[in-house]
Structure formats: C-alpha cells, structure tokens
Design an enzyme around this catalytic site. Structure first.
Site, PDB file in Angstrom:
ATOM      1  N   ARG A 242      84.824  43.950  71.252  1.00 18.04           N
ATOM      2  CA  ARG A 242      84.690  45.334  71.716  1.00 18.04           C
ATOM      3  C   ARG A 242      83.470  46.024  71.134  1.00 18.04           C
ATOM      4  O   ARG A 242      82.828  46.805  71.815  1.00 18.04           O
ATOM      5  CB  ARG A 242      86.004  46.083  71.510  1.00 18.04           C
ATOM      6  CG  ARG A 242      86.227  46.797  70.286  1.00 18.04           C
ATOM      7  CD  ARG A 242      87.704  47.025  70.096  1.00 18.04           C
ATOM      8  NE  ARG A 242      88.397  45.790  69.853  1.00 18.04           N
ATOM      9  CZ  ARG A 242      89.542  45.428  70.425  1.00 18.04           C
ATOM     10  NH1 ARG A 242      90.136  46.220  71.260  1.00 18.04           N
ATOM     11  NH2 ARG A 242      90.091  44.281  70.143  1.00 18.04           N
ATOM     12  N   THR A 243      83.122  45.738  69.895  1.00 18.71           N
ATOM     13  CA  THR A 243      81.978  46.448  69.309  1.00 18.71           C
ATOM     14  C   THR A 243      80.680  46.063  70.013  1.00 18.71           C
ATOM     15  O   THR A 243      79.857  46.906  70.348  1.00 18.71           O
ATOM     16  CB  THR A 243      81.884  46.158  67.803  1.00 18.71           C
ATOM     17  OG1 THR A 243      83.121  46.482  67.191  1.00 18.71           O
ATOM     18  CG2 THR A 243      80.784  46.990  67.175  1.00 18.71           C
TER      19      THR A 243
ATOM     20  N   LYS B  90      71.560  27.038  63.108  1.00 19.38           N
ATOM     21  CA  LYS B  90      70.798  25.917  62.542  1.00 19.38           C
ATOM     22  C   LYS B  90      70.365  26.219  61.113  1.00 19.38           C
ATOM     23  O   LYS B  90      69.575  25.467  60.533  1.00 19.38           O
ATOM     24  CB  LYS B  90      69.550  25.656  63.397  1.00 19.38           C
ATOM     25  CG  LYS B  90      69.867  25.268  64.831  1.00 19.38           C
ATOM     26  CD  LYS B  90      68.593  25.135  65.642  1.00 19.38           C
ATOM     27  CE  LYS B  90      68.897  24.997  67.128  1.00 19.38           C
ATOM     28  NZ  LYS B  90      67.721  25.256  67.951  1.00 19.38           N
TER      29      LYS B  90
ATOM     30  N   ARG C 189      75.913  43.071  62.936  1.00 17.66           N
ATOM     31  CA  ARG C 189      77.212  42.767  62.325  1.00 17.66           C
ATOM     32  C   ARG C 189      77.040  41.492  61.519  1.00 17.66           C
ATOM     33  O   ARG C 189      76.467  40.510  62.003  1.00 17.66           O
ATOM     34  CB  ARG C 189      78.285  42.568  63.381  1.00 17.66           C
ATOM     35  CG  ARG C 189      79.512  41.887  62.800  1.00 17.66           C
ATOM     36  CD  ARG C 189      80.710  41.997  63.638  1.00 17.66           C
ATOM     37  NE  ARG C 189      81.172  43.369  63.749  1.00 17.66           N
ATOM     38  CZ  ARG C 189      82.363  43.688  64.257  1.00 17.66           C
ATOM     39  NH1 ARG C 189      83.167  42.764  64.690  1.00 17.66           N
ATOM     40  NH2 ARG C 189      82.715  44.947  64.344  1.00 17.66           N
TER      41      ARG C 189
ATOM     42  N   HIS D 170      81.938  50.134  58.492  1.00 16.81           N
ATOM     43  CA  HIS D 170      81.821  50.058  59.946  1.00 16.81           C
ATOM     44  C   HIS D 170      81.705  51.507  60.436  1.00 16.81           C
ATOM     45  O   HIS D 170      82.643  52.053  61.002  1.00 16.81           O
ATOM     46  CB  HIS D 170      83.065  49.367  60.512  1.00 16.81           C
ATOM     47  CG  HIS D 170      82.941  48.949  61.949  1.00 16.81           C
ATOM     48  ND1 HIS D 170      81.856  49.291  62.733  1.00 16.81           N
ATOM     49  CD2 HIS D 170      83.772  48.231  62.745  1.00 16.81           C
ATOM     50  CE1 HIS D 170      82.039  48.790  63.951  1.00 16.81           C
ATOM     51  NE2 HIS D 170      83.194  48.151  63.979  1.00 16.81           N
TER      52      HIS D 170
END
Lengths: 202, 316
Positions: free
Chosen positions: B55-56, B83, B105, B135
């Site tokens: 959702r974010t 990687k 994030r 957040h």
C-alpha cells in the site's frame, strides 16, 4: 523636489498605511449590483449560470453577486470557489504555497456558463491559470470574467466581461481590496504613490 | 517545511497542520473526473523500496502521478540491489538520473537519514518506513484521518483527544511516528502493550504507557491496532498467539466498551484474528479503508510541499 511622506512609516505589524480610497462600501455595493444585472442581461437569465470565485477575495464577491441575482430573479445560482495555486506559472519561483479552498457546485460545470469572479484584474496570469484549472474540471459552454477592479497592465490576451471599475494605475502602485467577512470593511485602496519603491504584485 | 521528511519529529506543529490542510484540499481531487494536477510536471520521483510494500508504494506512486510527476519504481527484487549493490552506489545512480525526490523504504533504521545527509544525492528524501524506526507519512495520514473524524474545526487540531496505540510497539515504526506527531498536534497518546513489546526508553516519549487494554479503551477517542511483526521477532515476546490475542486483541466484546464516537484504526496489513477480529475490522467504527484513501492525499501534500515550489538552492 522629492515627495515628503505625510505620515511616518508605520512599523510592520501595526495598522497599515491608509492609502487612497478609490471605492468605499457603497461604491462596491453599487458596482456589484450593476455587474449582477449585466451578467443576467448578457446571459439572458440565470438559468445555466455557475459563479466561481477565485480565493480568497473572489469568493465573497461571487457570493454577493449570487445574492443579488437571487433577489432579482428568485433563483439561487450555484456558487463555488476555484483555487488556481497549482496552475500558476510562477509556482516554481517561490517556496511551495499553501493551497486555498476549491469547491465546485454539485451540478458541475459541464455545459454551463461559468462566471469567474476575482477582485483585481492585473497581469491576467491568474485568469490564465483559472482557465487551465477549469479545463481539468469539465467543459463549460462559455466562460466569462467578472472583476471588481481592472487596473490594466495585462501581460496576456485576456479581458474582463464585467468590470466594477476601471482603475488606471502605475506599475509601482498596489491596489488593495478589503471585504467585510475577510477584512474589517469594504474598500478598494491604492497604496504606494508613483516614485515609491515597487510593491508586491498580487 | 524542511527539504526532507525523515522523521515525524522534524515537523513542527505549523508544518504538520500545513500538510494536513493541504491534504484536505487535495482529497477532493479523488472525486473529480480528471484526477490530475499539474504541480509537479517535469519532476521525477523515485520510489526506492528495499523492503516489500504494497500500500505504501502504490500510494506514493498514485500521489506522484496525480501531481503529474514522472515516477520511477525501483524495488530490491529484480534490480542490482539483489546483486549486492550498496546504498551509496544506488544513490549515485539515482542522482545521475536526475531524481528530484527519493521515496525510500529500507529495512535498516536510519537508512533514509544516511541517504539525505551523505551528500550522495541532491534530491529530497522522504522516509517511507525504515526498520523499526519511523514511518512519518503513515503518521500524517493517521493524524489526517483522526482530524476528519475527531477534529474540532481547523484541520489538524487534535487537542485533548485520546488515542490508544495497541500492540507490538517495539517493532513498530508506525507507533513511534504516530506518538511523536500526535503529541505535536496536541493529542494524548497511550501506548498499550505487554512489557516485552514496549521499547527501551519509551519513558522519554511524549506518551503514557499501560499494560491493561480494558482499562484504557473506554476512555479513548480512537484505538489504533498494530500488527504483531513476527518476521522481526526472534525470541519469545509472548507465550502464545492465543494468549496475546486474548489480552491485547480487539474483538467484538472489547469494541462494545468503546465510546459512541470512537474510531478503530489499523495501518495495515492486518492479521485478522490476531490483533483485530474480523467483525471489528469490518464494523462501521473501522476507518481502515478510509486510511488508505487518505494516504494518497497526504502523500500528495507532502510531495507538493517538498517539490512544488522553488527548490532551495535549485536551478529554477
């Protein structure tokens, strides 16, 4: 001979310099009454009208015009407000500005005659932004412009359909509209006589 | 507002109210036929997601697109991040692509702060959740939702409103950001959790704490349930899920003790049957779906206020 200010300059935050009053409350009332009748005449009635004020002072002007139309025609014209901040061409020249309220009447604007209402018409850039904003909201049958004061100095090919007063000004002057409801009194004043440093543009 | 949004603590009351008022104006956009504003035309927003998120990320993407920004999504899976590329090299890549804002994030607390203050990028950095730290946009959307339901007049004023935040506070970045922001906006926050799930140093937060859910919720104006983040738990924080649910879960019986106007919130994703029962989540007190809608408006407000005007030191 340099002009000598009649009064010492007020410190910031104190009562602002009085300025020269161009329209008082009764002049403004008469101008709005005339504009209301002109709108009705031009539109042949109030049937498909929508009045959209441009915040902040265009909104009470739009409401007052709607009141006058209601008293003449007995019909409540849908009235709203249209914030144009995000459509301004100088958005990126200043820090991000707070948004003002947009409220489109429930009936929408599609197929209707929208009358934009603002206090002062100057460069025309605000109206250009408003036309762009309208474009994202629907497709009016026609868009008209009503302003309380036209002070000239247009920078775009835009003109008003309904004008309260044509006010020839110098670029260094500032035209200030105060309206009861937002401010203390109804008045249009001119500040900063020619020769004074350029004021902030509206 | 500052150039970055890294922590809810960065927001003064004026800043926070400006975001919420801007969001209130932008929310009406969702009801219009053309959900688009031109404010960020020509700006590039990069969504840099090192951790999974539905959702974010979608919310930030919708917010940026509705403001006409160009959006580049960059997630750890399927990119060079998997990687073994470092945050620094990723940042330099973004800088070379000319990102104006990076929404990040990251699983490590403080990664957005590192990105913002390292000098690797010139763009604005928005923290979309870092580890167990913060957040801030979730807190802003929660505050926005609260003020729509409980606000007195002006957008953003939550003076004297009581908010209970319940559950896994220890692992919750949402709880920390909310505690800081809601206190800034004048609300009285009570954290309710078992002692094992309250963080060390919680006594320095601007909140009350309690171990007893039944004592707190009848007085609350809003109850915010937190997910038990089992993926971050590597020890015994509570005996069994069933016992946790009985003591700290919100079920129909507890919901009956709430005041008439009290709303139930959850930042998502929910674990139905654990911290919240299905009948509560689907009840008319629940504003969980509305929180998602409000999230887009709040993130639009944040992006507009960070990027919409003149860039500090920018070329425009």
């Amino acid at each position: 001979m340099a002009p000598v200010p009649a009064q010492p300059e007020a410190p910031p935050g104190a009562t602002p310099e009085p300025g020269r009053v161009v329209l008082d409350a009764r002049d403004i009332a008469r101008a709005l009454t005339r504009i209301s009748h002109e709108i009705l005449e031009r539109n042949k009635g109030a049937g498909d009208l929508v009045l959209l004020g441009i915040p902040s002072r265009g909104v009470p002007l739009a409401e007052r015009i709607a009141e006058r139309i209601a008293s003449v025609e007995g019909y409540d014209v849908p009235t709203g407000s249209l914030d144009v901040t995000m459509y301004r061409d100088d958005l990126r020249l200043k820090p991000a500005r707070a948004l003002l309220h947009t409220e489109i009447p429930e009936e929408g604007i599609d197929g209707r005659t929208v009358v934009l209402v603002d206090d002062v018409l100057f460069s025309g850039r605000t109206i250009r932004a408003a036309l762009d904003a309208l474009n994202d909201l629907g497709r009016p049958r026609a868009v008209r412009l009503a302003v309380l004061v036209d002070r000239g100095h247009r920078e775009l090919p835009i003109r008003a359909d309904f004008v309260g007063k044509n006010l020839p000004t110098s670029l260094v002057e500032r035209v200030k509209v105060t309206l009861a409801g937002i401010d203390d009194v109804d008045a249009v004043t001119i500040h900063g006589e020619p020769g004074a440093p350029a004021g902030e543009r509206p | 507002m500052k150039r970055h949004l890294l922590s809810a603590a960065d927001l003064s009351r004026d800043d926070a109210e400006l975001v919420l008022q801007t969001a209130a104006e932008l929310r009406s956009l969702a009801d219009r036929p053309i959900k688009k504003l031109p404010a960020l035309r020509g700006r590039t927003v990069v969504n840099l997601f090192f951790e999974d998120s539905t959702r974010t990320r979608i919310s930030f993407e919708a917010a940026a697109k509705r403001l006409s920004a160009d959006v580049i999504n960059f997630s750890a899976k399927g990119s060079s991040l998997s990687k073994g590329e470092s945050l620094k090299d990723t940042a330099l890549t973004l800088e070379a692509m000319g990102a104006d804002a990076v929404v990040v994030r990251h699983g490590a607390s403080g990664a957005p702060h590192r990105l913002a203050h390292s000098g690797w990028v010139r763009s604005s950095v928005v923290n979309a959740g870092d580890g167990t730290h913060e957040h801030p946009t979730q807190a802003l959307l929660d505050a926005f939702t609260l003020s729509r339901h409980l606000g007195r007049g002006k957008a953003g004023s939550l003076d004297g409103r009581r908010v209970a935040i319940v559950g896994d506070v220890l692992h919750s970045r949402v709880a920390r950001s909310n505690a800081l922001l809601l206190a800034t906006l004048g609300a009285e926050v009570t954290l309710v959790a078992p002692p094992t799930l309250l963080p060390v140093g919680v006594d320095t937060w601007p909140v009350e704490t309690s171990y007893d859910l039944d004592a707190v919720i009848p007085k609350a104006d809003a109850v915010m349930m937190l997910r038990v983040q089992r993926e971050r738990m590597n020890g015994g924080f509570f005996p069994t899920p069933r016992e946790y649910s009985r003591r700290y879960g919100l079920d129909g019986r507890r919901m009956a003790t709430l005041q008439e106007h009290t709303i139930v919130m959850h930042p998502g994703p929910m674990v139905r049957g654990m911290e919240i029962s299905a009948d509560v989540a689907d009840s008319d007190r629940s504003v969980i779906v509305e929180q998602v809608t409000n999230g887009v408006a709040v993130r639009m407000a944040v992006l507009y206020l960070l990027l919409g005007g003149a860039q500090p030191g920018g070329e425009e």
